[in-house]
Design a protein around this motif. Structure first.
Motif, PDB file in Angstrom:
ATOM      1  N   UNK A 136       0.843  -1.175   0.000  1.00  0.00           N
ATOM      2  CA  UNK A 136       0.000   0.000   0.000  1.00  0.00           C
ATOM      3  C   UNK A 136       0.884   1.233   0.000  1.00  0.00           C
ATOM      4  N   UNK A 137       0.464   2.265  -0.718  1.00  0.00           N
ATOM      5  CA  UNK A 137       1.212   3.520  -0.800  1.00  0.00           C
ATOM      6  C   UNK A 137       0.238   4.677  -0.605  1.00  0.00           C
ATOM      7  N   UNK A 138       0.744   5.729   0.043  1.00  0.00           N
ATOM      8  CA  UNK A 138      -0.033   6.964   0.216  1.00  0.00           C
ATOM      9  C   UNK A 138       0.904   8.133  -0.042  1.00  0.00           C
ATOM     10  N   UNK A 139       0.547   8.961  -1.001  1.00  0.00           N
ATOM     11  CA  UNK A 139       1.323  10.168  -1.262  1.00  0.00           C
ATOM     12  C   UNK A 139       0.806  11.287  -0.370  1.00  0.00           C
ATOM     13  N   UNK A 164      -3.617  13.291  -2.943  1.00  0.00           N
ATOM     14  CA  UNK A 164      -2.837  12.933  -1.753  1.00  0.00           C
ATOM     15  C   UNK A 164      -3.724  12.386  -0.630  1.00  0.00           C
ATOM     16  N   UNK A 165      -3.089  11.605   0.233  1.00  0.00           N
ATOM     17  CA  UNK A 165      -3.693  11.101   1.475  1.00  0.00           C
ATOM     18  C   UNK A 165      -4.713   9.993   1.296  1.00  0.00           C
ATOM     19  N   UNK A 166      -4.629   9.267   0.191  1.00  0.00           N
ATOM     20  CA  UNK A 166      -5.430   8.062  -0.011  1.00  0.00           C
ATOM     21  C   UNK A 166      -4.471   6.887  -0.147  1.00  0.00           C
ATOM     22  N   UNK A 214       4.238   7.511   2.020  1.00  0.00           N
ATOM     23  CA  UNK A 214       4.268   6.506   3.089  1.00  0.00           C
ATOM     24  C   UNK A 214       3.889   5.167   2.481  1.00  0.00           C
ATOM     25  N   UNK A 215       4.409   4.090   3.085  1.00  0.00           N
ATOM     26  CA  UNK A 215       4.078   2.747   2.630  1.00  0.00           C
ATOM     27  C   UNK A 215       3.692   1.879   3.814  1.00  0.00           C
ATOM     28  N   UNK A 216       2.813   0.937   3.552  1.00  0.00           N
ATOM     29  CA  UNK A 216       2.405  -0.057   4.540  1.00  0.00           C
ATOM     30  C   UNK A 216       2.567  -1.438   3.936  1.00  0.00           C
ATOM     31  N   UNK A 217       2.865  -2.418   4.782  1.00  0.00           N
ATOM     32  CA  UNK A 217       2.861  -3.801   4.328  1.00  0.00           C
ATOM     33  C   UNK A 217       1.443  -4.182   3.912  1.00  0.00           C
ATOM     34  N   UNK A 218       1.345  -5.083   2.957  1.00  0.00           N
ATOM     35  CA  UNK A 218       0.045  -5.426   2.360  1.00  0.00           C
ATOM     36  C   UNK A 218      -0.981  -5.897   3.389  1.00  0.00           C
TER      37      UNK A 218
END
Length: 136
Positions: free
Chosen positions: A49-52, A94-96, A124-128
């Motif tokens: 997952x990615x969020x700009x 941004x922010x999604x 930002x990144x999150x593990x799946x």
């Protein structure tokens, strides 16, 4: 722009090979293009997952069939499969949190027409497994 948008794009049929319109400034007056890059994804793979934090991503599938998944503010999801058959541009402000999966048998490729140049510190990144979504 603070909402997700999905726009149909045009394809001009040509017997020698179709022309797929991607980005017209006249149709996208609010997008100040700073970078265009391509992201390849192998069959059945998921990039999430990615969020700009500043960048708006404007995604178009230029090869293969790609499932785009976006988590909305209320934690529900927007899901869209894009390809030549379903030729669209998905704009993610941004922010999604978002991710994508190649669902074709060939490698897929997205183009991102963005309003910011790439900066590792901007996203930002999150593990799946941190955002629960059934990718099947």
């Amino acid at each position: 722009m603070d909402e997700i948008s999905i726009k149909n794009l045009s394809i001009i049929n040509n017997k020698k090979g179709d022309i797929l319109k991607g980005f017209l400034k006249s149709d996208n007056k609010t997008i100040n293009v700073k970078e265009v890059y391509f992201s390849e994804i192998n069959p059945k793979q998921i990039k999430a997952w990615k969020k700009h934090n500043k960048m708006t991503s404007n995604l178009i599938a230029v090869k293969g069939e790609i499932k785009i998944v976006i988590q909305k503010k209320d934690k529900s999801f927007v899901t869209e499969i894009i390809s030549k058959k379903n030729y669209k541009m998905i704009s993610i402000p941004p922010n999604f949190w978002f991710g994508f999966q190649c669902i074709s048998t060939e490698a897929g490729m997205l183009v991102n027409i963005s309003n910011e140049e790439h900066d590792d510190l901007e996203s930002d990144q999150l593990d799946i497994e941190k955002i629960l979504f059934d990718w099947n």
